[in-house]
Design an enzyme around this catalytic site. Structure first.
Site, PDB file in Angstrom:
ATOM      1  N   ARG A   1      52.418 -10.169  59.015  1.00 20.61           N
ATOM      2  CA  ARG A   1      52.882 -10.733  57.744  1.00 20.61           C
ATOM      3  C   ARG A   1      51.673 -11.351  57.016  1.00 20.61           C
ATOM      4  O   ARG A   1      50.763 -11.895  57.655  1.00 20.61           O
ATOM      5  CB  ARG A   1      53.922 -11.834  57.972  1.00 20.61           C
TER       6      ARG A   1
ATOM      7  N   HIS B   1      52.015  -2.144  52.896  1.00 19.01           N
ATOM      8  CA  HIS B   1      53.074  -2.501  53.861  1.00 19.01           C
ATOM      9  C   HIS B   1      53.803  -1.234  54.350  1.00 19.01           C
ATOM     10  O   HIS B   1      55.019  -1.087  54.157  1.00 19.01           O
ATOM     11  CB  HIS B   1      54.083  -3.489  53.229  1.00 19.01           C
TER      12      HIS B   1
HETATM   13  P1  NAP Z   1      58.674  -9.225  69.100  1.00 18.18           P
HETATM   14  O1  NAP Z   1      59.156  -8.130  69.975  1.00 18.18           O
HETATM   15  O2  NAP Z   1      59.553 -10.400  68.847  1.00 18.18           O
HETATM   16  O3  NAP Z   1      57.294  -9.723  69.712  1.00 18.18           O
HETATM   17  C1  NAP Z   1      56.659 -10.867  69.253  1.00 18.18           C
HETATM   18  C2  NAP Z   1      55.512 -11.222  70.181  1.00 18.18           C
HETATM   19  O4  NAP Z   1      54.803 -12.342  69.618  1.00 18.18           O
HETATM   20  C3  NAP Z   1      55.997 -11.645  71.568  1.00 18.18           C
HETATM   21  O5  NAP Z   1      55.123 -11.144  72.548  1.00 18.18           O
HETATM   22  C4  NAP Z   1      55.906 -13.173  71.506  1.00 18.18           C
HETATM   23  O6  NAP Z   1      55.666 -13.786  72.754  1.00 18.18           O
HETATM   24  C5  NAP Z   1      54.697 -13.353  70.618  1.00 18.18           C
HETATM   25  N1  NAP Z   1      54.694 -14.693  69.989  1.00 18.18           N
HETATM   26  C6  NAP Z   1      55.613 -15.229  69.172  1.00 18.18           C
HETATM   27  N2  NAP Z   1      55.278 -16.494  68.831  1.00 18.18           N
HETATM   28  C7  NAP Z   1      54.118 -16.740  69.471  1.00 18.18           C
HETATM   29  C8  NAP Z   1      53.279 -17.866  69.539  1.00 18.18           C
HETATM   30  N3  NAP Z   1      53.564 -19.001  68.876  1.00 18.18           N
HETATM   31  N4  NAP Z   1      52.168 -17.792  70.304  1.00 18.18           N
HETATM   32  C9  NAP Z   1      51.888 -16.656  70.995  1.00 18.18           C
HETATM   33  N5  NAP Z   1      52.648 -15.553  70.973  1.00 18.18           N
HETATM   34  C10 NAP Z   1      53.753 -15.600  70.220  1.00 18.18           C
HETATM   35  O7  NAP Z   1      58.274  -8.660  67.660  1.00 18.18           O
HETATM   36  P2  NAP Z   1      57.868  -7.145  67.267  1.00 18.18           P
HETATM   37  O8  NAP Z   1      59.068  -6.309  67.155  1.00 18.18           O
HETATM   38  O9  NAP Z   1      56.772  -6.717  68.172  1.00 18.18           O
HETATM   39  O10 NAP Z   1      57.311  -7.370  65.781  1.00 18.18           O
HETATM   40  C11 NAP Z   1      56.240  -8.266  65.507  1.00 18.18           C
HETATM   41  C12 NAP Z   1      56.097  -8.452  64.004  1.00 18.18           C
HETATM   42  O11 NAP Z   1      55.539  -7.264  63.416  1.00 18.18           O
HETATM   43  C13 NAP Z   1      57.398  -8.628  63.224  1.00 18.18           C
HETATM   44  O12 NAP Z   1      57.866  -9.959  63.319  1.00 18.18           O
HETATM   45  C14 NAP Z   1      56.996  -8.266  61.814  1.00 18.18           C
HETATM   46  O13 NAP Z   1      56.542  -9.413  61.125  1.00 18.18           O
HETATM   47  C15 NAP Z   1      55.816  -7.307  62.013  1.00 18.18           C
HETATM   48  N6  NAP Z   1      56.133  -5.938  61.560  1.00 18.18           N
HETATM   49  C16 NAP Z   1      55.408  -5.397  60.540  1.00 18.18           C
HETATM   50  C17 NAP Z   1      55.659  -4.099  60.126  1.00 18.18           C
HETATM   51  C18 NAP Z   1      54.842  -3.452  59.031  1.00 18.18           C
HETATM   52  O14 NAP Z   1      55.195  -2.389  58.558  1.00 18.18           O
HETATM   53  N7  NAP Z   1      53.736  -4.033  58.654  1.00 18.18           N
HETATM   54  C19 NAP Z   1      56.672  -3.350  60.746  1.00 18.18           C
HETATM   55  C20 NAP Z   1      57.397  -3.934  61.774  1.00 18.18           C
HETATM   56  C21 NAP Z   1      57.122  -5.234  62.184  1.00 18.18           C
HETATM   57  P3  NAP Z   1      56.759 -13.706  73.938  1.00 18.18           P
HETATM   58  O15 NAP Z   1      56.756 -12.263  74.387  1.00 18.18           O
HETATM   59  O16 NAP Z   1      56.220 -14.603  74.965  1.00 18.18           O
HETATM   60  O17 NAP Z   1      58.071 -14.118  73.320  1.00 18.18           O
HETATM   61  C1  GLV Z   2      58.652  -4.677  58.503  1.00 13.41           C
HETATM   62  O1  GLV Z   2      57.809  -5.340  57.995  1.00 13.41           O
HETATM   63  C2  GLV Z   2      59.498  -5.137  59.562  1.00 13.41           C
HETATM   64  O2  GLV Z   2      59.529  -6.343  59.837  1.00 13.41           O
HETATM   65  O3  GLV Z   2      60.181  -4.282  60.171  1.00 13.41           O
END
Ligand code: NAP
Ligand code: GLV
Length: 313
Positions: A228, A276
């Site tokens: 983000r 994005h």
């Molecule tokens: P997720 O499965 O919830 O994984 C989040 C990871 O971040 C987990 O490993 C979590 O640790 C870690 N984390 C959270 N807070 C933390 C902190 N304070 N300190 C250290 N580690 C922390 O999320 P995801 O599905 O992988 O997605 C991640 C992010 O990618 C989304 O929230 C979104 O903003 C972004 N995204 C962007 C796009 C794009 O097109 N640019 C697309 C999809 C997603 P734990 O495992 O210990 O809980």
């Molecule tokens: C895209 O940014 C998502 O959070 O899936």
């Protein structure tokens, strides 16, 4: 599915029709409706949303769950209209992981093979002979080892990068040096030259990509932010680039999207900008994940991907 659930779809800016058709095909017994601002909706059991207006929730007093059409729920959680006691369910990979892995690997390879420098030479009309590079010079650190961070780290390992990850809780990922918690952040950053941000945006992670953090990376570092825009302090990145603390950044997300034409990132050639798009929501996989979860909820079963509102992800 035994019941006849009512589903409302609200994703302003998206074409609703293919989503409604896909839902109708998968859930023939359900009543499916697209939200419109003119109202007149029957209260639904399930909402499927992406950036709904605050007024959406007022006409939906009996929701059993809200499904987000993305992985990140920061936008939804910012709305004071979001009902407090309705489970909020995010996408878990749902076909985004291979796209995200491809995006991050291409950006890391571009830096590790100096294609960014060759593009600059090409623009200047210069032929510059290059030395061979080695992956060992470009250790990658992935912040966030969740549904997307883990497969991204694995794809980087498969492309011969030395890889570390950093998450809140400890992890074990084959071939990846895993760091956990704030106590291990310094060690993680000190072992990282190409930093990838795949953290959720929460009060704890907002502005985490700042000058203090950049100073703890290996010299001549790179940043890939696919999470983000509000993770990054824009002015600190520009200062770090000016001081050659950071020598290249690939940014897919921004504080304001579309990125305003006057933003200084546009004028900085060492910042690569994409709109994005690193992992766009995949309709087929998303529908199958949501439909499966609705069926489980209708049977009274537990589902994964429910957002912990206290943690913010
Ligand atoms: P997720 O499965 O919830 O994984 C989040 C990871 O971040 C987990 O490993 C979590 O640790 C870690 N984390 C959270 N807070 C933390 C902190 N304070 N300190 C250290 N580690 C922390 O999320 P995801 O599905 O992988 O997605 C991640 C992010 O990618 C989304 O929230 C979104 O903003 C972004 N995204 C962007 C796009 C794009 O097109 N640019 C697309 C999809 C997603 P734990 O495992 O210990 O809980
Ligand atoms: C895209 O940014 C998502 O959070 O899936």
């Amino acid at each position: 599915m035994t019941g006849r659930p009512r589903i409302v779809f609200c994703a302003p800016g998206a074409r609703a029709e293919p989503w409604l058709r896909g839902l109708g095909d998968a859930l023939p017994s359900a009543t499916i409706e697209a939200w419109t601002e003119h109202g007149g909706h029957e209260p639904a059991d399930y909402a499927i949303v992406w950036t709904p207006p605050d007024t959406f929730y007022a006409a939906q007093p009996q929701l059993k769950a809200i499904f987000n059409l993305g992985a990140g729920v920061d936008g939804l959680l910012r709305s004071s209209a979001l009902p407090a006691h309705v489970p909020l369910i995010r996408l878990e990979d749902a076909g985004m992981a291979p796209l995200m892995a491809e995006y991050v690997v291409q950006a890391a390879v571009r830096y590790a093979r100096e294609f960014d420098l060759m593009e600059a030479d090409r623009r200047a009309g210069k032929w510059v002979a290059r030395r061979p590079t080695e992956r060992a010079e470009y250790p990658v650190g992935v912040m966030g080892a969740g549904a997307l961070g883990t497969p991204v780290a694995q794809a980087l390992v498969a492309n011969d990068f030395p890889v570390s990850s950093w998450s809140r809780s400890p992890k074990r990922i084959d071939g990846v040096r895993c760091f956990g918690g704030s106590d291990e952040l310094d060690a993680f950053l000190g072992a990282t030259r190409i930093l990838v941000c795949l953290l959720p945006l929460t009060p704890e992670t907002e502005n985490i990509l700042d000058r203090r953090l950049f100073d703890r990376l290996m010299p001549k570092a790179y940043l890939i932010n696919v999470a983000r825009g509000r993770h990054l302090v824009d002015a600190d990145l520009l200062a770090a680039i000016a001081g050659e603390r950071i020598v290249g950044a690939t940014l897919d997300v921004f504080r304001e999207e579309p990125l305003p034409a006057t933003h200084p990132f546009w004028a900085e050639p060492r910042v690569t900008i994409t709109p994005h798009c690193s992992a766009l929501t995949q309709r087929k996989a998303t529908l199958s994940q949501i439909v499966e979860k609705i069926a489980r909820l209708e049977r009274g079963e537990v589902v994964t991907g429910v957002v912990d509102r206290g943690r913010g992800y």
